[in-house]
Design an enzyme around this catalytic site. Structure first.
Site, mmCIF file in Angstrom:
data_model
loop_
_atom_site.group_PDB
_atom_site.id
_atom_site.type_symbol
_atom_site.label_atom_id
_atom_site.label_comp_id
_atom_site.label_asym_id
_atom_site.label_seq_id
_atom_site.Cartn_x
_atom_site.Cartn_y
_atom_site.Cartn_z
ATOM 1 N N ASP A 75 22.754 -18.301 -6.512
ATOM 2 C CA ASP A 75 22.455 -17.442 -7.329
ATOM 3 C C ASP A 75 23.843 -17.283 -8.574
ATOM 4 O O ASP A 75 24.315 -16.398 -8.886
ATOM 5 C CB ASP A 75 22.419 -15.655 -7.226
ATOM 6 C CG ASP A 75 20.623 -16.100 -6.345
ATOM 7 O OD1 ASP A 75 20.132 -16.964 -6.203
ATOM 8 O OD2 ASP A 75 20.555 -14.881 -5.812
ATOM 9 N N LYS A 124 13.592 -18.147 -6.493
ATOM 10 C CA LYS A 124 13.052 -17.249 -6.090
ATOM 11 C C LYS A 124 13.052 -15.792 -6.437
ATOM 12 O O LYS A 124 13.143 -15.687 -7.763
ATOM 13 C CB LYS A 124 14.100 -16.692 -4.919
ATOM 14 C CG LYS A 124 15.339 -16.469 -5.122
ATOM 15 C CD LYS A 124 16.470 -16.948 -3.684
ATOM 16 C CE LYS A 124 17.386 -16.029 -4.287
ATOM 17 N NZ LYS A 124 18.107 -14.478 -4.112
ATOM 18 N N CYS A 138 22.436 -11.787 -0.917
ATOM 19 C CA CYS A 138 21.919 -13.180 -0.795
ATOM 20 C C CYS A 138 21.803 -14.155 0.083
ATOM 21 O O CYS A 138 21.284 -15.028 0.838
ATOM 22 C CB CYS A 138 21.402 -13.953 -2.587
ATOM 23 S SG CYS A 138 20.186 -12.658 -3.499
#
Length: 214
Positions: free
Chosen positions: A13, A111, A156
């Site tokens: 990310d 995602k 994450c």
């Protein structure tokens, strides 16, 4: 003859909304981009995961009249943290940070695409109801060992690393390649402890480079 097992770098990310003035900026998050750029050329496979939310994602506090940012609430049967709107699909905030050397990224995995459930891990949603396809991608590329870095340590990165171990990959998290949210004072230290307890190696980027160059 068996094909040589590959090593993969998972970039978690590294998106505009998680750095600098992004809507869910992680303190000092931009600093990890240089770490990623230094590491990528040494890996066989590089995968970037991206939060990719519909605009009405139910993890957003804005979707609930009685929920404030960082509140905990129940979402589709799971405990959920309420987030600011972030990484909405096809917006600037969802794009990979421009300074990241994206020519070195071999694959992208999206995602958080289902409005009803959040997805911290790059492998599964938070309820392990649906897979993102990352496991299959890595196995197709004959990856046996993954090295993980990115944003954020206590969300994450943590859940991606735990799922990587569960999926049978030898897993290392790169300490100086991560930054955390730290909503509560112990969140980031507890994340490191949880990873270590799961058998995940914790290494700095220079240690990683020395290891994989042997």
């Amino acid at each position: 003859m068996n094909e040589k097992a590959q090593r993969a770098l998972l970039l978690i990310d590294l998106q505009n909304d998680f750095v600098d003035d992004g809507s869910l900026a992680v303190k000092h998050g931009h600093e990890v981009i240089a770490v990623a750029n230094r590491l990528m050329p040494s890996f066989d496979v590089v995968v970037a995961t991206l939060d990719w939310h519909p605009s009405d994602h139910q993890s957003f506090a804005s979707q609930h009249a009685t929920v404030s940012v960082y509140d905990n609430f129940e979402l589709d049967g799971l405990l959920q943290t309420a987030w600011p709107d972030h990484c909405v699909e096809d917006t600037l905030g969802a794009e990979l940070v421009a300074e990241l050397n994206q020519s070195e990224v071999d694959f992208r995995v999206y995602k958080g695409t289902d409005r009803r459930i959040d997805s911290y891990s790059g492998f599964y949603d938070n309820g392990h109801r649906k897979a993102t396809g990352l496991t299959e991608l890595l196995r197709r590329e004959n990856v046996a060992e993954v090295f993980i870095m990115g944003l954020a340590t206590d969300y994450c990165v943590l859940y991606s690393a735990l799922d990587a171990v569960r999926e049978g990959f030898a897993t290392t998290v790169i300490i100086d390649g991560c930054r955390g949210v730290g909503i509560r004072p112990n969140d980031i230290p507890n994340a490191w402890k949880a990873m270590s307890a799961a058998g995940i190696r914790l290494m700095n980027s220079e240690e990683v480079l020395n290891t994989i160059r042997r």
